[in-house]
Design a protein around this motif. Structure first.
Motif, PDB file in Angstrom:
ATOM      1  N   PHE A 225       0.830  -1.203   0.000  1.00  0.00           N
ATOM      2  CA  PHE A 225       0.000   0.000   0.000  1.00  0.00           C
ATOM      3  C   PHE A 225       0.866   1.255   0.000  1.00  0.00           C
ATOM      4  O   PHE A 225       1.962   1.270   0.558  1.00  0.00           O
ATOM      5  N   TYR A 226       0.352   2.292  -0.628  1.00  0.00           N
ATOM      6  CA  TYR A 226       1.031   3.583  -0.644  1.00  0.00           C
ATOM      7  C   TYR A 226       0.003   4.675  -0.373  1.00  0.00           C
ATOM      8  O   TYR A 226      -1.183   4.399  -0.153  1.00  0.00           O
ATOM      9  N   GLY A 227       0.466   5.902  -0.370  1.00  0.00           N
ATOM     10  CA  GLY A 227      -0.436   7.008  -0.071  1.00  0.00           C
ATOM     11  C   GLY A 227      -0.437   7.351   1.405  1.00  0.00           C
ATOM     12  O   GLY A 227       0.386   6.857   2.187  1.00  0.00           O
ATOM     13  N   THR A 228      -1.361   8.180   1.796  1.00  0.00           N
ATOM     14  CA  THR A 228      -1.407   8.703   3.160  1.00  0.00           C
ATOM     15  C   THR A 228      -2.442   7.964   3.996  1.00  0.00           C
ATOM     16  O   THR A 228      -3.270   7.215   3.484  1.00  0.00           O
ATOM     17  N   LEU A 229      -2.355   8.191   5.295  1.00  0.00           N
ATOM     18  CA  LEU A 229      -3.347   7.625   6.210  1.00  0.00           C
ATOM     19  C   LEU A 229      -4.617   8.469   6.129  1.00  0.00           C
ATOM     20  O   LEU A 229      -4.568   9.687   6.333  1.00  0.00           O
ATOM     21  N   PRO A 230      -5.771   7.860   5.820  1.00  0.00           N
ATOM     22  CA  PRO A 230      -7.000   8.655   5.669  1.00  0.00           C
ATOM     23  C   PRO A 230      -7.429   9.294   6.993  1.00  0.00           C
ATOM     24  O   PRO A 230      -7.675   8.587   7.974  1.00  0.00           O
ATOM     25  N   ALA A 231      -7.511  10.590   6.989  1.00  0.00           N
ATOM     26  CA  ALA A 231      -7.981  11.284   8.188  1.00  0.00           C
ATOM     27  C   ALA A 231      -9.394  10.842   8.542  1.00  0.00           C
ATOM     28  O   ALA A 231      -9.776  10.810   9.722  1.00  0.00           O
ATOM     29  N   GLU A 232     -10.170  10.435   7.499  1.00  0.00           N
ATOM     30  CA  GLU A 232     -11.560  10.037   7.717  1.00  0.00           C
ATOM     31  C   GLU A 232     -11.686   8.798   8.605  1.00  0.00           C
ATOM     32  O   GLU A 232     -12.736   8.570   9.226  1.00  0.00           O
ATOM     33  N   TRP A 233     -10.634   7.994   8.662  1.00  0.00           N
ATOM     34  CA  TRP A 233     -10.713   6.775   9.472  1.00  0.00           C
ATOM     35  C   TRP A 233     -10.853   7.082  10.964  1.00  0.00           C
ATOM     36  O   TRP A 233     -11.053   6.170  11.769  1.00  0.00           O
TER      37      TRP A 233
END
Length: 659
Positions: A225-233
């Motif tokens: 996986f790549y990208g950022t940690l979803p703030a929505e989580w």
């Protein structure tokens, strides 16, 4: 009371009987589907098959339960079953539980099983299935538990499974699944556990999964996986375990995740996160395990994290964290493992941390701490592993008070700027197995009292200013395996009594001012593989008795004043690889018997007073790459038989009388 107990025992017996099988009369019309599977699945190898070949329907079949005229459950885990999953079982439309875990089943998952619409629990873990996950299984609308971990399943996660609204526990880790996480799975709003670690999944973490508000466990470690940690989580407010380690995620740690107040375990290790540690996360008051090591996190350790009083295991090593250790963290009184090694931390070691009474593992190596070792830490009597090495400006003396750390097994303080004497009081550290103090500025002598460290197997005190003699009393250290005291100012003789260290494999005493004769009694050190005595002032001869050191691989006794002849008996050292005896006062001939040193790779006898001719038998040195005999009084001619030394790369014969 006895009537109640008897009723309970009867109920337990009936329950146990049902779990292993029940009368087949109630589902006789489905026996053929079971028998077809049985006959094709190497039945003679099954661990249990009670009743499976009986023609009497009143006999129970192991692992089979019937109810209401149909098969209700098949439970055959760990039963040594080999074969494939039968398409015919799609007719078992009323089955609710099917467990075939930890067998040797193979081939693909049958799409026809989509007809098993009453199935609530399916266990297929620990088999050899391949192929992909059938999209058709989305019609298993009552399935709440699906375990297919530890197989060879590949392909992508079916988007169609998003309609499995009853799913609660989905475990498919340790497979070869690829592709992205389906955003559509956000409709599985009853799911509590998703374990997909150890696959080959990729893409970003879907913010839509924020809708999975019943999630308690989400494990996605060791994927791509790549990208950022979803703030929505941050809306996953029931989550207790979140494993995202060993991916390629990046960006900052979202402060909004402070809302995840039920978290007990958060694993973000070995990614590419940057930025600083969010002070807001101090609200994660239930967090017990936090792993953020192996990232690019910078900034300082948040003082406010002292509120994380449930933390037990905090590992943030191998980052770029700076600043001091917060004295306030002394309130983390439940912590057992604290690893902040390999950062850029500085300042002094807080004496207030003496309050961390549950601490067993403390790793602060490879930082820039200064000041001294706090005597107050002597109250940390539960410490087992302490590593403070390679803090170049950490100075002061070894606190005698640390003798109360009587549970410690590993203590590493090397490559600091420590000074002073070695405390005799540390003799109380009787659980120590490894003590490393090398490359400091210690002076004084080696404490004889340390002989009570009877479990010590590794002791490194090289590169200091230690003087005095080798303590005879250390002969009691019979667990010693690796003793390195080189590059000091040690004097005196080699203690014959050390012959009782019969487990020692490495003994390095080079570069000191030791003198006297080489003790014959050391022939008892038969586990020795490495013995370095170079650069001392020994005299006398080389003991022939040392030929019993049959495991020796590296023997360096060069640059001393040892004289006499080369012992012919040393030919028994058939394991020796590197033998360096140069720059001594050796005389006599080259022993033909040494030709039995068949493992020899390097032999240095240069700069002695050896005479006689070159032994023809040394042609057996087929593995020797370096042979130095220069600066001796050897005569005669070069043996033609030495042409068999096909590995030889360097042969020096200069300053002899060889024709």
């Amino acid at each position: 009371m006895s009537l109640v107990v008897n009723c309970l025992l009867l109920f337990a017996a009936l329950t146990l009987h049902t779990s292993h099988g029940s009368s087949m009369c109630d589902c006789a019309n489905q026996i053929s589907a079971l028998m077809n599977f049985y006959n094709s699945a190497n039945p003679t190898a099954w661990t249990r098959s009670d009743g499976w070949v009986s023609s009497n329907c009143s006999v129970s079949w192991y692992g089979v339960s019937c109810a209401g005229g149909s098969l209700a459950a098949i439970s055959l885990p760990y039963n040594n079953i080999t074969g494939t999953l039968p398409d015919s079982w799609s007719s078992l439309i009323n089955i609710t539980t099917l467990d075939l875990g930890s067998n040797s089943l193979y081939w693909t998952l049958p799409s026809s099983w989509a007809a098993l619409s009453q199935l609530t629990a399916l266990y297929l873990y620990g088999n050899n299935f391949n192929g992909s996950l059938p999209p058709e299984w989305s019609s298993m609308s009552k399935l709440s538990t699906l375990w297919i971990f530890g197989t060879k399943i590949a392909g992508q996660l079916p988007t169609a499974w998003s309609i499995m609204a009853s799913m609660v526990d989905l475990q498919m880790y340790s497979n070869s699944i690829t592709g992205a996480l389906p955003s559509e799975w956000s409709s599985m709003t009853n799911i509590a556990k998703i374990q997909l670690g150890g696959n080959s999944l990729y893409g970003t973490l879907p913010s839509a999964w924020a809708a999975l508000r019943q999630l308690t466990t989400l494990s996605l470690y060791a994927n791509h996986f790549y990208g950022t940690l979803p703030a929505e989580w941050s809306s996953m407010t029931n989550i207790t375990t979140l494993h995202l380690g060993a991916n390629s995620l990046y960006g900052t740690l979202p402060s909004s995740w402070a809302a995840l107040r039920q978290l007990t375990a958060l694993d973000l290790h070995d990614n590419n996160f940057n930025g600083s540690l969010p002070p807001e996360w101090s609200s994660m008051s239930k967090l017990s395990t936090l792993w953020i090591f192996g990232n690019r996190i910078a900034g300082q350790l948040p003082t406010g994290w002292d509120n994380m009083r449930s933390v037990v295991d905090l590992q943030m090593h191998s980052n770029s964290i700076t600043g001091p250790l917060p004295p306030q963290w002394s309130s983390m009184t439940n912590i057992t493992t604290l690893n902040l090694a390999d950062n850029s931390l500085y300042g002094t070691l807080p004496s207030t941390w003496a309050a961390l009474q549950q601490l067993t593992n403390l790793y602060l190596y490879d930082n820039n701490f200064n000041g001294s070792l706090p005597p107050e830490w002597s109250s940390l009597t539960g410490l087992v592993n302490v590593r403070l090495e390679r803090n170049p400006i950490l100075g002061g003396v070894l606190p005698p008070e640390w003798s109360s750390m009587m549970s410690v097994t590993t203590l590493r303080l090397e490559a600091n700027s420590l000074y002073g004497t070695l405390p005799s009081s540390w003799a109380a550290l009787r659980q120590l197995t490894a003590l490393d103090l090398h490359d400091n500025n210690f002076n004084g002598s080696l404490p004889p009292e340390w002989s009570s460290m009877s479990k010590l197997s590794t002791l490194w005190i090289f590169g200091t200013k230690i003087a005095g003699q080798l303590p005879t009393a250390w002969s009691n250290m019979t667990s010693m395996a690796d003793l390195q005291l080189y590059s000091n100012s040690l004097t005196g003789p080699l203690p014959p009594e050390w012959s009782s260290m019969t487990n020692i494999t490495t003994l390095h005493l080079g570069g000191n001012s030791l003198y006297g004769m080489l003790p014959r009694s050391w022939n008892a050190l038969r586990q020795l593989t490495t013995l370095y005595l170079y650069g001392n002032n020994f005299n006398g001869t080389r003991p022939p008795e040392w030929s019993s050191m049959s495991q020796i691989m590296n023997l360096y006794i060069f640059s001393t004043e040892v004289s006499g002849t080369l012992p012919a008996a040393w030919g028994n050292m058939t394991s020796v690889n590197y033998l360096r005896l140069h720059e001594n006062m050796l005389v006599g001939s080259l022993p033909p018997s040494w030709s039995s040193m068949i493992s020899l790779r390097e032999l240095r006898l240069d700069s002695n007073t050896l005479n006689s001719s070159l032994p023809d038998s040394w042609s057996a040195f087929r593995n020797v790459t370096t042979l130095r005999l220069d600066f001796n009084s050897i005569s005669g001619t070069l043996c033609s038989s030495w042409s068999t030394m096909t590995s030889l790369q360097l042969l020096t014969l200069a300053s002899n009388s060889i024709g």
